[in-house]
Design an enzyme around this catalytic site. Structure first.
Site, PDB file in Angstrom:
ATOM      1  N   ASP A 223       4.690   0.683  12.054  1.00  0.00           N
ATOM      2  CA  ASP A 223       3.436  -0.229  11.383  1.00  0.00           C
ATOM      3  C   ASP A 223       3.261  -1.564  11.756  1.00  0.00           C
ATOM      4  O   ASP A 223       2.179  -2.146  11.533  1.00  0.00           O
ATOM      5  CB  ASP A 223       3.429  -0.024   9.855  1.00  0.00           C
TER       6      ASP A 223
ATOM      7  N   CYS B 279      -4.425  12.979  13.376  1.00  0.00           N
ATOM      8  CA  CYS B 279      -5.053  11.726  13.256  1.00  0.00           C
ATOM      9  C   CYS B 279      -5.167  10.670  14.089  1.00  0.00           C
ATOM     10  O   CYS B 279      -4.525  11.015  15.325  1.00  0.00           O
ATOM     11  CB  CYS B 279      -4.734  11.080  12.003  1.00  0.00           C
TER      12      CYS B 279
ATOM     13  N   ARG C 100      -8.871  -0.381   4.416  1.00  0.00           N
ATOM     14  CA  ARG C 100      -7.691   0.752   3.985  1.00  0.00           C
ATOM     15  C   ARG C 100      -6.382   0.131   3.420  1.00  0.00           C
ATOM     16  O   ARG C 100      -5.768   0.554   2.459  1.00  0.00           O
ATOM     17  CB  ARG C 100      -7.584   2.006   4.997  1.00  0.00           C
TER      18      ARG C 100
ATOM     19  N   ARG D 212       1.251  14.288  13.664  1.00  0.00           N
ATOM     20  CA  ARG D 212       1.519  14.199  12.508  1.00  0.00           C
ATOM     21  C   ARG D 212       1.525  15.654  11.569  1.00  0.00           C
ATOM     22  O   ARG D 212       0.960  15.793  10.501  1.00  0.00           O
ATOM     23  CB  ARG D 212       0.673  13.238  11.459  1.00  0.00           C
TER      24      ARG D 212
ATOM     25  N   LYS E 222       0.802  -1.252  -0.136  1.00  0.00           N
ATOM     26  CA  LYS E 222       0.125  -0.122   0.034  1.00  0.00           C
ATOM     27  C   LYS E 222       0.941   1.313  -0.059  1.00  0.00           C
ATOM     28  O   LYS E 222       0.781   2.153  -0.822  1.00  0.00           O
ATOM     29  CB  LYS E 222      -0.936   0.132   1.241  1.00  0.00           C
ATOM     30  N   ASN E 223       1.825   1.383   0.954  1.00  0.00           N
ATOM     31  CA  ASN E 223       2.618   2.429   1.138  1.00  0.00           C
ATOM     32  C   ASN E 223       3.823   2.879  -0.098  1.00  0.00           C
ATOM     33  O   ASN E 223       4.492   4.010  -0.293  1.00  0.00           O
ATOM     34  CB  ASN E 223       3.354   2.609   2.488  1.00  0.00           C
TER      35      ASN E 223
HETATM   36  N1  EPU Z   1       7.156  14.444  10.892  1.00  0.00           N
HETATM   37  C1  EPU Z   1       7.147  15.707  11.020  1.00  0.00           C
HETATM   38  N2  EPU Z   1       7.256  16.628   9.875  1.00  0.00           N
HETATM   39  C2  EPU Z   1       6.620  16.205   8.822  1.00  0.00           C
HETATM   40  C3  EPU Z   1       6.774  15.056   8.519  1.00  0.00           C
HETATM   41  C4  EPU Z   1       6.754  13.860   9.479  1.00  0.00           C
HETATM   42  O1  EPU Z   1       7.675  16.283  12.136  1.00  0.00           O
HETATM   43  O2  EPU Z   1       6.877  17.298   7.977  1.00  0.00           O
HETATM   44  C5  EPU Z   1       7.083  13.357  11.880  1.00  0.00           C
HETATM   45  C6  EPU Z   1       5.811  12.617  12.152  1.00  0.00           C
HETATM   46  O3  EPU Z   1       5.335  13.547  13.045  1.00  0.00           O
HETATM   47  C7  EPU Z   1       6.362  11.395  12.628  1.00  0.00           C
HETATM   48  C8  EPU Z   1       7.647  11.259  11.978  1.00  0.00           C
HETATM   49  O4  EPU Z   1       8.117  12.500  11.346  1.00  0.00           O
HETATM   50  O5  EPU Z   1       6.709  11.618  13.976  1.00  0.00           O
HETATM   51  C9  EPU Z   1       7.639   9.934  10.743  1.00  0.00           C
HETATM   52  O6  EPU Z   1       6.327  10.358  10.007  1.00  0.00           O
HETATM   53  P1  EPU Z   1       6.345  10.221   8.431  1.00  0.00           P
HETATM   54  O7  EPU Z   1       6.311  11.554   7.617  1.00  0.00           O
HETATM   55  O8  EPU Z   1       7.359   9.315   8.179  1.00  0.00           O
HETATM   56  O9  EPU Z   1       5.107   9.335   8.297  1.00  0.00           O
HETATM   57  P2  EPU Z   1       4.183   9.420   7.062  1.00  0.00           P
HETATM   58  O10 EPU Z   1       5.107   9.609   5.755  1.00  0.00           O
HETATM   59  O11 EPU Z   1       3.019  10.238   7.181  1.00  0.00           O
HETATM   60  C10 EPU Z   1       4.428   7.035   6.568  1.00  0.00           C
HETATM   61  C11 EPU Z   1       3.413   5.701   6.256  1.00  0.00           C
HETATM   62  C12 EPU Z   1       2.932   5.414   7.746  1.00  0.00           C
HETATM   63  C13 EPU Z   1       3.866   5.002   8.541  1.00  0.00           C
HETATM   64  C14 EPU Z   1       5.007   5.927   8.588  1.00  0.00           C
HETATM   65  C15 EPU Z   1       6.262   5.830   9.380  1.00  0.00           C
HETATM   66  C16 EPU Z   1       2.688   5.984   3.876  1.00  0.00           C
HETATM   67  C17 EPU Z   1       1.475   6.514   2.937  1.00  0.00           C
HETATM   68  N3  EPU Z   1       2.344   6.300   5.328  1.00  0.00           N
HETATM   69  O12 EPU Z   1       3.658   7.933   6.816  1.00  0.00           O
HETATM   70  O13 EPU Z   1       2.105   4.330   7.191  1.00  0.00           O
HETATM   71  O14 EPU Z   1       3.387   4.628   9.837  1.00  0.00           O
HETATM   72  O15 EPU Z   1       5.116   6.652   7.161  1.00  0.00           O
HETATM   73  O16 EPU Z   1       6.682   4.718   8.841  1.00  0.00           O
HETATM   74  O17 EPU Z   1       3.853   5.935   3.397  1.00  0.00           O
HETATM   75  C18 EPU Z   1       0.062   2.787   7.805  1.00  0.00           C
HETATM   76  O18 EPU Z   1       0.314   2.120   6.605  1.00  0.00           O
HETATM   77  O19 EPU Z   1      -0.696   2.371   8.607  1.00  0.00           O
HETATM   78  C19 EPU Z   1       1.039   4.175   8.091  1.00  0.00           C
HETATM   79  C20 EPU Z   1       0.339   4.881   9.074  1.00  0.00           C
END
Ligand code: EPU
Length: 418
Positions: A305, A116, A397, A121, A22-23
């Site tokens: 995850d 969320c 999802r 996030r 998915k990701n």
């Molecule tokens: N963060 C910031 N600033 C930003 C972006 C992120 O502070 O601009 C922080 C977040 O708050 C968090 C950390 O950095 O503490 C990591 O977040 P990340 O941005 O890596 O998460 P994401 O990209 O929103 C993806 C996956 C998630 C998975 C996370 C961590 C996708 C679509 N989603 O989310 O997947 O948990 O990386 O590996 O790729 C799931 O599949 O259940 C899911 C939640």
């Protein structure tokens, strides 16, 4: 409203095949916005988040055709540059259209995702990175408004590793003028898979070291065909099921290297996990689980995850285990539900202390996020009597037909309701 009803007890046998990640598919679909030519993806999982992003691409004016595990996308022009709050609220990964829309069309309006179920996030790093490439960004009325002429290559270091942040910046930089160097990039396999697709489309991305991407911008990208990598979190979820329910089965369609940190912990817990050829793992649960500690970390560390699923296993371990969640600030929503099933878990700040073994007894439970729902399904496999997991739209999802796959292994699990 649909529910899953699980009767605990059966030992799992046979084999199960994991779907595409998915990701990985979500950013790959967003990448289709970078070109007027066709992007063809295979091994696409049939999950709700894919439907949501395809709806978003269609809203923007793209043409998307899905059939089986194939999706074909074509975006010759766009009719809108706005990702609405409705879609972003349904799926935060909608933020992935920000970089490509801005890079190709010079403008993007994307609803601010807000918090969320798993934490606050923020997306400040996506924004700071795009600003570094020359975008003018304002936040107003709950929307991010980004504008730019052609983006310009720049150096940017992420303060913190972010998966979708790295993906947005790779896509934006691919069409920027000149060279971009992105430091402290997320190294998740899904990021590498996106970079591989972008390179097939004509991008020039390489990795001087595993945390640093160098992107030499090009004027245009073209079409490509790409097979999505297997879902390492789905694979990990099945491996936990095997370790938990004294299983003996083969998980097929895996990249073993992608589940290394999970396999390592499951072995410490007492499961046997051995390769069967290059793309399958056989898991044998011994019926006895050893306590252990887990800290979630960016890849190649233990994935957040998989935290909820691992916690279920540790409820059955002899002794005290501690899970430390370092990625998200509120990702323990499964704890109260597991406690309702009989688990002994206490949350202290970013730690969950799990005392086992605690016999689980079936009940009606509900989860408010995807992986928490998966954890409840796993708990149902070993709980006595019947466990009913409600609000399974969260599960749908990201897991394709999970009940059919588990039933194929011998689990007593039914989807009921309409
Ligand atoms: N963060 C910031 N600033 C930003 C972006 C992120 O502070 O601009 C922080 C977040 O708050 C968090 C950390 O950095 O503490 C990591 O977040 P990340 O941005 O890596 O998460 P994401 O990209 O929103 C993806 C996956 C998630 C998975 C996370 C961590 C996708 C679509 N989603 O989310 O997947 O948990 O990386 O590996 O790729 C799931 O599949 O259940 C899911 C939640």
């Amino acid at each position: 409203m649909q529910k899953l009803v699980i009767r605990g007890g059966p030992r799992l046998r046979g084999e199960v095949r994991v779907s595409g990640a998915k990701n990985a598919v979500l950013p790959s679909i967003a990448a289709s916005l970078l070109t007027a030519e066709e992007v063809r993806l295979t091994n696409v999982p049939r999950v709700k988040d894919v439907e949501t992003i395809l709806t978003l691409i269609a809203d923007l004016g793209g043409a998307a055709e899905a059939s089986g595990d194939r999706v074909s996308l074509r975006v010759p022009k766009i009719l809108s540059d706005e990702a609405s709050y409705g879609l972003v609220r349904a799926m935060r990964a909608s933020i992935l259209v920000l970089g490509p829309l801005l890079a190709r069309f010079g403008k993007a309006v994307v609803a601010l995702p807000g918090g969320c179920a798993i934490g606050s996030r923020p997306i400040d790093l996506h924004i700071a990175g795009l600003q570094k490439l020359g975008a003018a960004i304002t936040l107003e009325h709950g929307y991010i408004r980004a504008e730019a002429g052609r983006l310009r290559g720049a150096e940017f270091a992420f303060d913190k590793k972010t998966v979708t942040g790295t993906e947005n910046l790779l896509m934006a930089a691919a069409l920027a003028k000149g060279e971009t160097v992105l430091r402290n990039c997320a190294r998740e396999p899904e990021v590498a898979d996106l970079a591989a697709l972008l390179n097939k489309m004509g991008a020039r991305i390489d990795w001087p070291d595993p945390d640093t991407a160098r992107v030499r911008g090009v004027r245009e990208l073209g079409g490509a065909a790409h097979e999505i990598i297997p879902d390492r979190i789905e694979a990990g979820t099945f491996l936990v099921a095997g370790a938990l329910a004294a299983g003996d089965f083969v998980v097929r369609g895996v990249v073993p290297g992608h589940v290394g940190s999970v396999v390592e912990k499951l072995r410490v817990a007492g499961a046997s996990i051995e390769p069967e050829g290059e793309t399958a793992l056989r898991v044998v649960g011994r019926g006895e689980v050893r306590a252990l500690d887990i800290t979630t970390l960016p890849y190649p560390g233990f994935p957040t995850d998989m935290q909820a699923q691992a916690m279920v296993l540790l409820t059955q371990a002899e002794g005290t285990s501690i899970i430390t969640e370092t990625i998200f600030d509120r990702r323990f929503s499964h704890v109260n539900e597991l406690v309702r099933l009989g688990a002994a878990i206490e949350v202290r700040g970013d730690k969950a202390v799990i005392r086992g073994p605690a016999p689980l007894s079936g009940a009606e439970v509900v989860a408010t996020d995807l992986r928490a729902s998966a954890a409840l399904v796993l708990a149902g496999l070993v709980a006595s009597g019947e466990t009913t997991v409600t609000e399974i739209e969260h599960l749908d999802r990201g897991y394709e037909r999970i009940e059919e796959k588990l039933r194929g292994l011998g689990a007593a699990i039914e989807r009921i309701g309409t």
